[in-house]
Scaffold this motif. Structure first.
Motif, PDB file in Angstrom:
ATOM      1  N   ALA A  61      -0.389   9.500  -2.527  1.00 26.83           N
ATOM      2  CA  ALA A  61      -1.467   8.658  -1.996  1.00 26.83           C
ATOM      3  C   ALA A  61      -1.696   8.833  -0.498  1.00 26.83           C
ATOM      4  CB  ALA A  61      -1.145   7.183  -2.278  1.00 26.83           C
ATOM      5  N   ASN A  62      -1.073   9.837   0.092  1.00 28.88           N
ATOM      6  CA  ASN A  62      -1.181  10.021   1.537  1.00 28.88           C
ATOM      7  C   ASN A  62      -0.763   8.757   2.283  1.00 28.88           C
ATOM      8  OD1 ASN A  62      -1.712  11.655   3.799  1.00 28.88           O
ATOM      9  ND2 ASN A  62      -3.789  10.818   4.015  1.00 28.88           N
ATOM     10  N   ALA A  63       0.243   8.068   1.754  1.00 29.19           N
ATOM     11  CA  ALA A  63       0.707   6.824   2.355  1.00 29.19           C
ATOM     12  C   ALA A  63       1.379   7.093   3.699  1.00 29.19           C
ATOM     13  CB  ALA A  63       1.682   6.121   1.418  1.00 29.19           C
ATOM     14  N   ASP A  64       1.305   6.108   4.573  1.00 25.27           N
ATOM     15  CA  ASP A  64       1.910   6.182   5.901  1.00 25.27           C
ATOM     16  C   ASP A  64       3.427   6.313   5.752  1.00 25.27           C
ATOM     17  OD1 ASP A  64       2.818   5.754   8.518  1.00 25.27           O
ATOM     18  OD2 ASP A  64       1.270   4.260   8.940  1.00 25.27           O
ATOM     19  N   THR A  65       4.018   7.272   6.443  1.00 17.80           N
ATOM     20  CA  THR A  65       5.462   7.510   6.333  1.00 17.80           C
ATOM     21  C   THR A  65       6.232   7.085   7.585  1.00 17.80           C
ATOM     22  OG1 THR A  65       5.195   9.792   7.126  1.00 17.80           O
ATOM     23  CG2 THR A  65       5.146   9.437   4.739  1.00 17.80           C
TER      24      THR A  65
ATOM     25  N   GLN B 171       0.833  -1.204   0.000  1.00  8.93           N
ATOM     26  CA  GLN B 171       0.000   0.000   0.000  1.00  8.93           C
ATOM     27  C   GLN B 171       0.870   1.257   0.000  1.00  8.93           C
ATOM     28  OE1 GLN B 171      -2.672  -1.117   3.370  1.00  8.93           O
ATOM     29  NE2 GLN B 171      -4.294  -1.132   1.832  1.00  8.93           N
ATOM     30  N   LEU B 172       1.975   1.156  -0.719  1.00 13.90           N
ATOM     31  CA  LEU B 172       2.909   2.267  -0.939  1.00 13.90           C
ATOM     32  C   LEU B 172       3.593   2.730   0.349  1.00 13.90           C
ATOM     33  CD1 LEU B 172       0.886   4.333  -3.582  1.00 13.90           C
ATOM     34  CD2 LEU B 172       2.390   2.357  -3.909  1.00 13.90           C
ATOM     35  N   ARG B 173       3.734   1.808   1.287  1.00 18.64           N
ATOM     36  CA  ARG B 173       4.474   2.093   2.502  1.00 18.64           C
ATOM     37  C   ARG B 173       5.854   1.476   2.385  1.00 18.64           C
ATOM     38  NH1 ARG B 173       2.424   0.722   8.705  1.00 18.64           N
ATOM     39  NH2 ARG B 173       3.840   2.190   9.732  1.00 18.64           N
ATOM     40  N   ALA B 174       6.903   2.220   2.743  1.00 16.13           N
ATOM     41  CA  ALA B 174       8.280   1.759   2.563  1.00 16.13           C
ATOM     42  C   ALA B 174       8.710   0.878   3.728  1.00 16.13           C
ATOM     43  CB  ALA B 174       9.218   2.951   2.435  1.00 16.13           C
ATOM     44  N   ALA B 175       9.064  -0.370   3.418  1.00 13.63           N
ATOM     45  CA  ALA B 175       9.559  -1.302   4.429  1.00 13.63           C
ATOM     46  C   ALA B 175      11.075  -1.376   4.337  1.00 13.63           C
ATOM     47  CB  ALA B 175       8.950  -2.687   4.234  1.00 13.63           C
ATOM     48  N   THR B 176      11.745  -1.038   5.423  1.00 15.94           N
ATOM     49  CA  THR B 176      13.212  -1.071   5.443  1.00 15.94           C
ATOM     50  C   THR B 176      13.752  -2.346   6.077  1.00 15.94           C
ATOM     51  OG1 THR B 176      13.172   0.182   7.512  1.00 15.94           O
ATOM     52  CG2 THR B 176      13.460   1.437   5.454  1.00 15.94           C
ATOM     53  N   SER B 177      12.868  -3.201   6.568  1.00 17.58           N
ATOM     54  CA  SER B 177      13.299  -4.497   7.091  1.00 17.58           C
ATOM     55  C   SER B 177      12.200  -5.516   6.847  1.00 17.58           C
ATOM     56  CB  SER B 177      13.626  -4.414   8.588  1.00 17.58           C
ATOM     57  OG  SER B 177      12.482  -4.070   9.337  1.00 17.58           O
ATOM     58  N   GLU B 178      12.582  -6.790   6.932  1.00 21.11           N
ATOM     59  CA  GLU B 178      11.608  -7.857   6.759  1.00 21.11           C
ATOM     60  C   GLU B 178      12.020  -9.073   7.566  1.00 21.11           C
ATOM     61  OE1 GLU B 178      11.467  -9.034   2.661  1.00 21.11           O
ATOM     62  OE2 GLU B 178      13.194 -10.333   2.851  1.00 21.11           O
ATOM     63  N   LYS B 179      11.014  -9.869   7.931  1.00 22.71           N
ATOM     64  CA  LYS B 179      11.290 -11.119   8.611  1.00 22.71           C
ATOM     65  C   LYS B 179      11.935 -12.109   7.658  1.00 22.71           C
ATOM     66  CE  LYS B 179       7.718 -11.278  12.188  1.00 22.71           C
ATOM     67  NZ  LYS B 179       6.472 -11.948  12.645  1.00 22.71           N
TER      68      LYS B 179
END
Length: 389
Positions: free
Chosen positions: A321-325, A172-180
């Motif tokens: 898109a007013n995405a969560d930052t 949903q256009l949110r930037a993930a800087t880490s992942e499991k």
């Protein structure tokens, strides 16, 4: 007739990609890869069919420009099987559009992201080639992501690498800087077969598996206390138990499958040691003969939450898109690990669509989110690659 808009072309592209069945297993990516190469060729861009790691399952690599820095946009073209088609309201390979949503297997995971990457690459190509942008752009259409195959890693090793990477999974256009990370284990519990009319003559592997299942439940409860601020808790979930060959035969073997989700701070070798220790304790206390194999591994990955790439994409996503930052990590596992861990690149997971739609019946993408994704990606890429940055 009115000229097609960029949004019309993007939606048509998503529909075309969804209509090409690319289920994995067995790995039907070829037709989609060939379509993508032809699509770029129609726009004067020379994409390559990369026949590694599998000659019969080509993937796509494209590099535009020779300058620095280089941005790599990555998407996988394989999808999980559609499953029971009677459970779908819409044809899983029809690309039906209804009430602003496009339905179909892979629409969210992740052909909308692939289409956004293709459209952004084509939109930026002229500026890159003219020198208005100093940097370069690389596009990947990778195979085998759904089954942890080395598609993306092979593309990176083949020279389709760079300085920044964006894996276009649905966030949903949110930037993930880490992942499991994800490790799948198969634990095999041994028994001794006999006719069910003489059950005491054998050793029932299903009954022998009980203390293993109890130990795994305790292990899961214990590791849930491990937590990462961005990706949440660790888990060890029993997802399958298989045993028996016939109704009247005491089973000689039971296989337990465990889905182990691990944090960036955890190491897979240490997790192997934990599984070893768990089974050794069960053997001591219950006399159960069990062995394990790690069948698939997606490593965890993490970069600085305030990296330049994440900062730029957050700003453009918020505008489009007013995405969560807020800083965030993704609980699923993606090919971003190949960028961060193997190629040592600054990379994020980011793209249109909702991860909750992945692998579901009536999977769909909100088309306005894809439109906003294209706007944000073109804007962010232009900023990262601009001459006067």
């Amino acid at each position: 007739m009115a000229e097609a808009t960029a949004e019309d072309e993007l939606r048509s592209l998503i529909r075309d990609l969804v209509r090409i069945e690319t289920e994995n297993p067995p790995g039907n990516e070829r037709a989609c890869a060939e379509y993508i190469v032809e699509w770029f060729d129609d726009r004067g861009l020379d994409a390559d069919l990369v026949r590694e790691p599998y000659a019969d399952r080509p993937q796509v690599g494209l590099r535009v420009g020779e300058g620095d820095p280089t941005l790599v946009v990555n998407g996988h073209i394989d999808v999980v099987p559609a499953g029971d088609r009677s459970e779908w309201t819409h044809d899983p390979y029809g690309g039906t559009v209804e009430d602003g949503r496009l339905y179909g297997r892979g629409s969210a995971d992740m052909k909308a992201g692939v289409a956004v990457g293709m459209a952004a690459t084509a939109a930026l190509a002229e500026e890159v080639e003219s020198g208005d942008l100093d940097g370069s752009i690389v596009f990947h259409a990778a195979i085998g992501e759904e089954t942890a195959e080395p598609g993306t890693r092979t593309l990176l090793e083949s020279g389709y690498d760079g300085d920044y990477g964006i894996v276009l999974e649905p966030t949903q256009l949110r930037a993930a800087t880490s992942e499991k990370g994800l490790a799948w284990y198969e634990i095999t519990v041994a028994g001794d077969p006999s006719h069910a009319s003489h059950p005491d003559q054998g050793t029932n592997a299903v009954l022998a598996a009980r203390p293993v299942l109890d130990a795994l439940a305790e292990y899961d409860e214990r590791i849930r206390e491990r937590e990462d601020d961005l990706v949440g808790n660790a888990y060890a979930t029993v997802t399958m138990v298989e045993a028996g060959t016939k109704e009247n035969v005491v089973p000689e073997r039971a296989t337990i499958t465990v889905d182990r989700r691990f944090l960036p701070a955890e190491d897979v070798d240490e997790i192997d040691a934990e599984i070893d220790a768990l089974l050794e304790e069960v053997a001591r206390e219950h006399g159960v003969d069990a062995a394990w194999e790690r069948t698939r591994t997606y490593e965890s990955a993490a970069i600085d939450v305030d990296s330049e790439l994440a900062t730029v994409i957050r700003r453009h996503s918020a505008a489009a898109a007013n995405a969560d930052t807020d800083p965030w990590g993704i609980e699923a596992s993606t090919d971003v690990r190949n960028f961060v861990n193997d190629a040592e690149m600054e990379a994020i997971t980011w793209g249109p669509g909702d991860l909750a739609q992945a692998h579901t019946y009536d999977e769909h993408i909100e088309l306005t989110n894809a439109d906003a994704g294209l706007e944000a990606l073109v804007g962010a890429a232009g900023e990262l690659l601009e001459a006067d940055r």
